[in-house]
Design a protein around this motif. Structure first.
Motif, PDB file in Angstrom:
ATOM      1  N   LYS A  22      -2.516   6.098  11.027  1.00 43.94           N
ATOM      2  CA  LYS A  22      -2.621   4.945  10.125  1.00 43.94           C
ATOM      3  C   LYS A  22      -1.898   5.235   8.815  1.00 43.94           C
ATOM      4  O   LYS A  22      -1.175   4.387   8.300  1.00 43.94           O
ATOM      5  N   MET A  23      -2.070   6.436   8.277  1.00 48.05           N
ATOM      6  CA  MET A  23      -1.395   6.797   7.031  1.00 48.05           C
ATOM      7  C   MET A  23       0.118   6.791   7.212  1.00 48.05           C
ATOM      8  O   MET A  23       0.855   6.336   6.337  1.00 48.05           O
ATOM      9  N   GLU A  24       0.591   7.265   8.347  1.00 51.22           N
ATOM     10  CA  GLU A  24       2.030   7.253   8.613  1.00 51.22           C
ATOM     11  C   GLU A  24       2.561   5.827   8.622  1.00 51.22           C
ATOM     12  O   GLU A  24       3.618   5.547   8.048  1.00 51.22           O
ATOM     13  N   ARG A  25       1.830   4.926   9.270  1.00 48.92           N
ATOM     14  CA  ARG A  25       2.257   3.516   9.301  1.00 48.92           C
ATOM     15  C   ARG A  25       2.259   2.916   7.898  1.00 48.92           C
ATOM     16  O   ARG A  25       3.169   2.180   7.523  1.00 48.92           O
ATOM     17  N   LEU A  26       1.226   3.221   7.114  1.00 51.11           N
ATOM     18  CA  LEU A  26       1.163   2.713   5.744  1.00 51.11           C
ATOM     19  C   LEU A  26       2.304   3.278   4.896  1.00 51.11           C
ATOM     20  O   LEU A  26       2.913   2.546   4.110  1.00 51.11           O
ATOM     21  N   GLU A  27       2.606   4.560   5.069  1.00 53.33           N
ATOM     22  CA  GLU A  27       3.697   5.175   4.322  1.00 53.33           C
ATOM     23  C   GLU A  27       5.043   4.560   4.702  1.00 53.33           C
ATOM     24  O   GLU A  27       5.891   4.335   3.841  1.00 53.33           O
ATOM     25  N   GLN A  28       5.236   4.260   5.990  1.00 52.94           N
ATOM     26  CA  GLN A  28       6.468   3.611   6.431  1.00 52.94           C
ATOM     27  C   GLN A  28       6.595   2.214   5.825  1.00 52.94           C
ATOM     28  O   GLN A  28       7.662   1.819   5.357  1.00 52.94           O
ATOM     29  N   LYS A  29       5.489   1.489   5.834  1.00 54.88           N
ATOM     30  CA  LYS A  29       5.499   0.141   5.263  1.00 54.88           C
ATOM     31  C   LYS A  29       5.780   0.197   3.762  1.00 54.88           C
ATOM     32  O   LYS A  29       6.564  -0.602   3.240  1.00 54.88           O
ATOM     33  N   LEU A  30       5.163   1.163   3.074  1.00 55.17           N
ATOM     34  CA  LEU A  30       5.399   1.324   1.643  1.00 55.17           C
ATOM     35  C   LEU A  30       6.861   1.665   1.378  1.00 55.17           C
ATOM     36  O   LEU A  30       7.464   1.134   0.446  1.00 55.17           O
ATOM     37  N   SER A  31       7.427   2.504   2.195  1.00 54.18           N
ATOM     38  CA  SER A  31       8.835   2.869   2.037  1.00 54.18           C
ATOM     39  C   SER A  31       9.733   1.639   2.177  1.00 54.18           C
ATOM     40  O   SER A  31      10.664   1.444   1.384  1.00 54.18           O
ATOM     41  N   ILE A  63       3.252  -3.962  -2.785  1.00 56.24           N
ATOM     42  CA  ILE A  63       3.293  -2.512  -2.991  1.00 56.24           C
ATOM     43  C   ILE A  63       1.973  -2.033  -3.576  1.00 56.24           C
ATOM     44  O   ILE A  63       1.391  -1.050  -3.112  1.00 56.24           O
ATOM     45  N   GLN A  64       1.478  -2.740  -4.583  1.00 57.56           N
ATOM     46  CA  GLN A  64       0.212  -2.352  -5.203  1.00 57.56           C
ATOM     47  C   GLN A  64      -0.945  -2.432  -4.205  1.00 57.56           C
ATOM     48  O   GLN A  64      -1.779  -1.530  -4.132  1.00 57.56           O
ATOM     49  N   GLU A  65      -0.994  -3.495  -3.412  1.00 59.38           N
ATOM     50  CA  GLU A  65      -2.057  -3.634  -2.418  1.00 59.38           C
ATOM     51  C   GLU A  65      -1.978  -2.519  -1.381  1.00 59.38           C
ATOM     52  O   GLU A  65      -3.011  -1.969  -0.977  1.00 59.38           O
ATOM     53  N   LEU A  66      -0.777  -2.173  -0.968  1.00 58.59           N
ATOM     54  CA  LEU A  66      -0.599  -1.112   0.018  1.00 58.59           C
ATOM     55  C   LEU A  66      -0.996   0.246  -0.553  1.00 58.59           C
ATOM     56  O   LEU A  66      -1.641   1.051   0.128  1.00 58.59           O
ATOM     57  N   GLN A  67      -0.658   0.488  -1.801  1.00 59.77           N
ATOM     58  CA  GLN A  67      -1.072   1.740  -2.447  1.00 59.77           C
ATOM     59  C   GLN A  67      -2.591   1.835  -2.522  1.00 59.77           C
ATOM     60  O   GLN A  67      -3.164   2.908  -2.281  1.00 59.77           O
ATOM     61  N   HIS A  68      -3.258   0.742  -2.809  1.00 53.22           N
ATOM     62  CA  HIS A  68      -4.725   0.737  -2.842  1.00 53.22           C
ATOM     63  C   HIS A  68      -5.295   1.008  -1.450  1.00 53.22           C
ATOM     64  O   HIS A  68      -6.280   1.741  -1.308  1.00 53.22           O
TER      65      HIS A  68
END
Length: 71
Positions: A47-56, A22-27
């Motif tokens: 890319k941001m949408e994919r990152l947000e989905q992964k973070l979720s 989670i921390q790495e993804l937030q960075h």
């Protein structure tokens, strides 16, 4: 085995790994946001949408493990 994993049960190790992911993804998301300010590309929003989905998903897994730990 790294020091931070010693003495932890498998559930605790998994929670610790989720926290790290989670921390790495937030960075990474912060980096993409900064990069987009100086070098806007059409695929940045995707890319941001994919990152947000992964973070979720990671947050859901983390919350699940926290619920198990509390119960």
């Amino acid at each position: 085995m790294p020091l931070f994993n010693q003495g932890l049960n498998p559930g605790q190790k998994q929670v610790q790994q989720l926290q790290k992911q989670i921390q790495e993804l937030q960075h990474e998301m912060e980096f993409v946001e900064i990069l987009a300010q100086f070098w806007p590309l059409p695929n940045m929003s995707q890319k941001m949408e994919r990152l947000e989905q992964k973070l979720s998903l990671l947050n859901q897994q983390y919350q699940f493990h926290q619920t198990l730990k509390a119960g």
